[in-house]
Design a protein around this motif. Structure first.
Motif, short mmCIF file in Angstrom:
data_model
loop_
_atom_site.label_atom_id
_atom_site.label_comp_id
_atom_site.label_asym_id
_atom_site.label_seq_id
_atom_site.Cartn_x
_atom_site.Cartn_y
_atom_site.Cartn_z
N LEU A 18 8.87 -0.60 9.42
CA LEU A 18 9.53 -0.32 8.14
C LEU A 18 8.61 -0.55 6.94
O LEU A 18 8.85 -0.02 5.86
N ALA A 19 7.54 -1.33 7.14
CA ALA A 19 6.57 -1.54 6.07
C ALA A 19 5.91 -0.22 5.70
O ALA A 19 5.49 -0.01 4.56
N PHE A 20 5.85 0.71 6.67
CA PHE A 20 5.25 2.04 6.42
C PHE A 20 6.24 2.99 5.75
O PHE A 20 5.85 4.07 5.31
N ALA A 58 0.83 -1.20 0.00
CA ALA A 58 0.00 0.00 0.00
C ALA A 58 0.87 1.25 0.00
O ALA A 58 0.62 2.20 -0.74
N ASN A 59 1.91 1.25 0.82
CA ASN A 59 2.80 2.41 0.90
C ASN A 59 3.64 2.56 -0.35
O ASN A 59 3.92 3.66 -0.78
N PHE A 60 4.04 1.43 -0.91
CA PHE A 60 4.82 1.44 -2.14
C PHE A 60 3.99 2.05 -3.26
O PHE A 60 4.47 2.90 -4.00
N GLN A 61 2.74 1.63 -3.36
CA GLN A 61 1.85 2.15 -4.40
C GLN A 61 1.59 3.63 -4.20
O GLN A 61 1.55 4.40 -5.15
N ARG A 62 1.44 4.04 -2.94
CA ARG A 62 1.20 5.45 -2.64
C ARG A 62 2.38 6.29 -3.10
O ARG A 62 2.24 7.32 -3.74
N LEU A 63 3.60 5.80 -2.76
CA LEU A 63 4.82 6.50 -3.17
C LEU A 63 4.92 6.55 -4.68
O LEU A 63 5.31 7.56 -5.26
#
Lengths: 125, 125
Positions: free
Chosen positions: B30-32, A98-103
């Motif tokens: 770190l997932a965040f 989710a965070n990867f996609q947001r970035l």
């Protein structure tokens, strides 16, 4: 991913039990069906006491149980702890994704804005 | 589920690294997004050297990496080992489920046959 001390301790026990190739092989064998200690010891170059030690670790972690048959005392896989471990891993991966996609979409947005600004300035290359 | 010694050892390292609540909390953090050692130490009642020790275990297992920023040296989650661990668990569960279902339909079949035999004998109760 917040969890009480009890389940955190339980999860640590599950992962620790999984951190050994012989114990993982025992679990994989038991996934095919119940087996006695003698049957479990067979494919390994290991004494029965050594296997019994591994079985104790697996039983303490809740990953196996001993079935009723008094003579053979076959061991059985308990699948629930595998599911718990799997759920923790998936949860962690989902947050990451989710965070990867947001970035990723943030970067996309920044790129688009830059292009747009360049266009306005007539700055083509 | 057959695998070479190298990947079996790698998987053992991953599960061993996951067998600690502080290390799991660090991974979840770190997932965040990336975080420095100071940022990672903050939520725990732990000294930076204690956290650094956990980070070393995680880095050896391939679960985190140190990013380029020379000053802050933030740590980053590497998601691939989580996927590997997850795949092993899922594979084990799939074998178990397939065998469970096979046993289940075998029992169903036996029940149906029994009923059929009773019917033939006119044995209704």
């Amino acid at each position: 991913m917040a969890m009480g001390n009890a389940s955190a301790e339980r999860l640590s026990g599950i992962f620790a039990a999984l951190a050994d190739p012989t114990r993982r092989a025992i679990l994989a064998r038991l996934a095919f069906g119940d087996a006695s200690v003698t049957e479990l010891a067979e494919p390994f170059a290991m004494s029965q006491p050594a296997i019994s030690k591994h079985l104790k670790v697996l039983e303490r972690a809740g990953l196996i149980s001993t079935t009723q048959d008094a003579q053979r005392r076959p061991r059985r896989l308990v699948v629930q702890p595998l599911t718990e471990a799997s759920e923790w891993l998936d949860h962690c991966r989902q947050i990451w994704e989710a965070n990867f996609q947001r970035l990723d979409s943030l970067l996309e947005e920044m790129k688009t804005r830059k292009k747009h600004t360049r266009k306005k300035r007539g700055d083509y290359r």
